[in-house]
Write a protein that holds these residues in place. Structure first.
Motif, mmCIF file in Angstrom:
data_model
loop_
_atom_site.group_PDB
_atom_site.id
_atom_site.type_symbol
_atom_site.label_atom_id
_atom_site.label_comp_id
_atom_site.label_asym_id
_atom_site.label_seq_id
_atom_site.Cartn_x
_atom_site.Cartn_y
_atom_site.Cartn_z
ATOM 1 N N MET A 16 0.834 -1.201 0.000
ATOM 2 C CA MET A 16 0.000 0.000 0.000
ATOM 3 C C MET A 16 0.867 1.248 0.000
ATOM 4 O O MET A 16 2.030 1.212 0.395
ATOM 5 C CB MET A 16 -0.937 0.007 1.210
ATOM 6 N N ARG A 17 0.257 2.345 -0.422
ATOM 7 C CA ARG A 17 0.962 3.632 -0.444
ATOM 8 C C ARG A 17 1.483 3.991 0.949
ATOM 9 O O ARG A 17 2.572 4.525 1.084
ATOM 10 C CB ARG A 17 0.011 4.738 -0.922
ATOM 11 N N HIS A 18 0.678 3.702 1.949
ATOM 12 C CA HIS A 18 1.009 4.050 3.330
ATOM 13 C C HIS A 18 2.314 3.398 3.795
ATOM 14 O O HIS A 18 2.917 3.842 4.754
ATOM 15 C CB HIS A 18 -0.146 3.603 4.234
ATOM 16 N N SER A 19 2.741 2.336 3.129
ATOM 17 C CA SER A 19 3.920 1.580 3.557
ATOM 18 C C SER A 19 5.168 1.889 2.735
ATOM 19 O O SER A 19 6.115 1.101 2.721
ATOM 20 C CB SER A 19 3.615 0.077 3.513
ATOM 21 N N ILE A 20 5.215 3.038 2.088
ATOM 22 C CA ILE A 20 6.394 3.356 1.280
ATOM 23 C C ILE A 20 7.642 3.484 2.148
ATOM 24 O O ILE A 20 8.749 3.198 1.707
ATOM 25 C CB ILE A 20 6.182 4.598 0.388
ATOM 26 N N GLY A 21 7.485 3.867 3.415
ATOM 27 C CA GLY A 21 8.636 3.908 4.323
ATOM 28 C C GLY A 21 9.267 2.537 4.475
ATOM 29 O O GLY A 21 10.492 2.407 4.505
ATOM 30 N N ASN A 22 8.432 1.500 4.552
ATOM 31 C CA ASN A 22 8.925 0.119 4.601
ATOM 32 C C ASN A 22 9.663 -0.236 3.315
ATOM 33 O O ASN A 22 10.693 -0.892 3.345
ATOM 34 C CB ASN A 22 7.762 -0.858 4.787
ATOM 35 N N MET A 23 9.103 0.193 2.183
ATOM 36 C CA MET A 23 9.755 -0.089 0.897
ATOM 37 C C MET A 23 11.165 0.501 0.868
ATOM 38 O O MET A 23 12.112 -0.152 0.427
ATOM 39 C CB MET A 23 8.928 0.485 -0.260
ATOM 40 N N VAL A 24 11.297 1.734 1.345
ATOM 41 C CA VAL A 24 12.594 2.407 1.327
ATOM 42 C C VAL A 24 13.582 1.691 2.248
ATOM 43 O O VAL A 24 14.722 1.401 1.856
ATOM 44 C CB VAL A 24 12.462 3.896 1.711
ATOM 45 N N VAL A 25 13.174 1.386 3.467
ATOM 46 C CA VAL A 25 14.104 0.766 4.414
ATOM 47 C C VAL A 25 14.443 -0.671 3.998
ATOM 48 O O VAL A 25 15.570 -1.134 4.217
ATOM 49 C CB VAL A 25 13.574 0.901 5.868
ATOM 50 N N ASN A 26 13.521 -1.377 3.346
ATOM 51 C CA ASN A 26 13.835 -2.705 2.803
ATOM 52 C C ASN A 26 14.898 -2.595 1.719
ATOM 53 O O ASN A 26 15.850 -3.387 1.678
ATOM 54 C CB ASN A 26 12.586 -3.373 2.228
ATOM 55 N N SER A 27 14.732 -1.633 0.837
ATOM 56 C CA SER A 27 15.700 -1.421 -0.233
ATOM 57 C C SER A 27 17.052 -0.998 0.344
ATOM 58 O O SER A 27 18.105 -1.460 -0.114
ATOM 59 C CB SER A 27 15.176 -0.368 -1.216
ATOM 60 N N LEU A 28 17.032 -0.144 1.357
ATOM 61 C CA LEU A 28 18.268 0.291 2.017
ATOM 62 C C LEU A 28 19.007 -0.912 2.608
ATOM 63 O O LEU A 28 20.219 -1.060 2.424
ATOM 64 C CB LEU A 28 17.962 1.321 3.099
ATOM 65 N N ALA A 29 18.288 -1.769 3.314
ATOM 66 C CA ALA A 29 18.903 -2.964 3.906
ATOM 67 C C ALA A 29 19.532 -3.831 2.823
ATOM 68 O O ALA A 29 20.654 -4.334 2.989
ATOM 69 C CB ALA A 29 17.872 -3.755 4.706
ATOM 70 N N SER A 30 18.856 -3.978 1.706
ATOM 71 C CA SER A 30 19.369 -4.779 0.598
ATOM 72 C C SER A 30 20.651 -4.169 0.025
ATOM 73 O O SER A 30 21.646 -4.871 -0.191
ATOM 74 C CB SER A 30 18.294 -4.886 -0.488
ATOM 75 N N VAL A 31 20.648 -2.864 -0.202
ATOM 76 C CA VAL A 31 21.827 -2.169 -0.740
ATOM 77 C C VAL A 31 23.009 -2.279 0.218
ATOM 78 O O VAL A 31 24.158 -2.380 -0.201
ATOM 79 C CB VAL A 31 21.486 -0.683 -1.038
ATOM 80 N N LEU A 32 22.727 -2.296 1.518
ATOM 81 C CA LEU A 32 23.784 -2.399 2.521
ATOM 82 C C LEU A 32 24.207 -3.843 2.783
ATOM 83 O O LEU A 32 25.150 -4.093 3.527
ATOM 84 C CB LEU A 32 23.339 -1.748 3.836
ATOM 85 N N GLY A 33 23.485 -4.802 2.185
ATOM 86 C CA GLY A 33 23.808 -6.213 2.374
ATOM 87 C C GLY A 33 23.429 -6.729 3.749
ATOM 88 O O GLY A 33 24.072 -7.626 4.283
ATOM 89 N N LEU A 34 22.364 -6.163 4.334
ATOM 90 C CA LEU A 34 21.942 -6.528 5.686
ATOM 91 C C LEU A 34 20.740 -7.466 5.655
ATOM 92 O O LEU A 34 19.957 -7.453 4.714
ATOM 93 C CB LEU A 34 21.584 -5.269 6.480
ATOM 94 N N SER A 35 20.579 -8.228 6.720
ATOM 95 C CA SER A 35 19.430 -9.121 6.882
ATOM 96 C C SER A 35 18.625 -8.692 8.095
ATOM 97 O O SER A 35 19.187 -8.338 9.135
ATOM 98 C CB SER A 35 19.893 -10.571 7.083
ATOM 99 N N TRP A 36 17.319 -8.766 7.956
ATOM 100 C CA TRP A 36 16.414 -8.398 9.050
ATOM 101 C C TRP A 36 16.338 -9.523 10.063
ATOM 102 O O TRP A 36 16.389 -10.691 9.703
ATOM 103 C CB TRP A 36 15.006 -8.122 8.510
ATOM 104 N N ARG A 37 16.181 -9.142 11.325
ATOM 105 C CA ARG A 37 15.887 -10.120 12.373
ATOM 106 C C ARG A 37 14.774 -9.552 13.244
ATOM 107 O O ARG A 37 14.694 -8.344 13.479
ATOM 108 C CB ARG A 37 17.119 -10.469 13.203
ATOM 109 N N SER A 38 13.911 -10.437 13.692
ATOM 110 C CA SER A 38 12.818 -10.022 14.558
ATOM 111 C C SER A 38 13.370 -9.741 15.950
ATOM 112 O O SER A 38 14.232 -10.471 16.447
ATOM 113 C CB SER A 38 11.770 -11.132 14.622
ATOM 114 N N ASP A 39 12.886 -8.677 16.559
ATOM 115 C CA ASP A 39 13.322 -8.302 17.901
ATOM 116 C C ASP A 39 12.094 -7.987 18.743
ATOM 117 O O ASP A 39 11.409 -6.991 18.505
ATOM 118 C CB ASP A 39 14.260 -7.095 17.832
ATOM 119 N N ARG A 40 11.815 -8.848 19.718
ATOM 120 C CA ARG A 40 10.625 -8.666 20.564
ATOM 121 C C ARG A 40 10.681 -7.386 21.375
ATOM 122 O O ARG A 40 9.681 -6.712 21.559
ATOM 123 C CB ARG A 40 10.451 -9.845 21.507
#
Length: 194
Positions: A16-40
Motif C-alpha cells: 500500500m501507499r502508506h507503507s512506502i517507508g517500509n519499501m525504502v528501508v527494505n531497499s536500504l537494507a538490501s543495498v547495505l547487504g543486511l538481513s532483518w531479524r525479529s526483535d521482541r
C-alpha cells in the motif's frame, strides 16, 4: 553515536501507499547487504551496521500497525539509548506528488497518524523525517482508502526510482557503506596482500 532509521508502514498487510517507508528501508537494507531479524523488545524487525565513522546505525521496521508504531520506535530508542534528534523516520506524504521527497526536522505530524504516534511515544517532535510523496486523492473522504491501496501500475517505475533516490539520500546523509563498496574494498585488500 547511534542513529535509528525507521521505515513506517503497516506490517503484514498487502502492499500500500502508506507503507512506502517500509519499501525504502527494505531497499536500504538490501543495498547495505543486511538481513532483518525479529526483535521482541523493539516490537519490530531490525538490522544493524556501522557507517564510515564507525557509528552504529539501526534500521527498524515496526511490527505494529501504523497508528501505534511509535511504541516500537520509542522501545528501540530506549534499548539503544538514542535521543529523538538521532532518529530518522521515513514516511508517506499525501501533500507531495509521487516522486517528490524532502527532509524535515521537527514540526507537527500534519495529520499523519504514524508520525503522530512517534511524536507522542517519544514525547518529542525533533526527529528528522524523509517525506516521500504518494499523491493525494481528489476528496477528503477518499484519503483512507487511497493510502491503504497500492500504487497503480503506471506509477510503479516512478515509485521504484523514488525509492532508489531515497536510499541514495540516506546512504550519503549517514555515510553508509554499501555491499558493493564493501566488496570493492575487500577485492582491493586482497590484491594488495597478494
Amino acid at each position: 553515536m547511534t542513529t535509528i532509521i525507521v521505515g513506517l508502514g503497516n506490517h503484514g498487510m498487502k502492499p500500500m501507499r502508506h507503507s512506502i517507508g517500509n519499501m525504502v528501508v527494505n531497499s536500504l537494507a538490501s543495498v547495505l547487504g543486511l538481513s532483518w531479524r525479529s526483535d521482541r523488545q523493539c516490537c519490530g524487525f531490525i538490522c544493524e551496521t556501522e557507517n564510515e565513522k564507525q557509528e552504529q546505525i539501526i534500521l527498524l521496521k515496526p511490527r505494529l500497525l501504523m497508528n501505534v508504531n511509535g511504541r516500537s520506535i520509542a522501545k528501540t530508542a530506549q534499548l539503544y539509548r538514542v535521543t529523538p534528534d538521532n532518529i530518522f523516520v521515513i514516511h508517506d506524504e499525501l501533500d507531495y506528488a509521487v516522486g517528490k521527497v524532502s527532509i524535515k526536522q521537527g514540526g507537527s505530524a500534519n495529520g499523519h497518524n504514524g508520525v503522530k504516534s512517534a511524536i507522542n511515544s517519544l514525547r518529542s517532535d525533533v526527529m528528522h523525517r524523509l517525506r516521500v510523496g504518494i499523491g493525494r486523492p481528489t476528496t477528503l473522504s477518499q484519503i483512507s482508502p487511497y493510502v491503504l491501496d497500492d500504487f497503480i501500475e503506471s506509477e510503479m517505475p516512478l515509485v521504484m526510482s523514488t525509492v532508489d533516490d531515497c536510499v541514495d539520500i540516506i546512504v550519503k546523509r549517514y555515510n553508509l557503506v554499501t555491499a558493493t563498496d564493501k566488496l570493492v574494498r575487500e577485492q582491493k585488500d586482497d590484491r594488495t596482500k597478494g
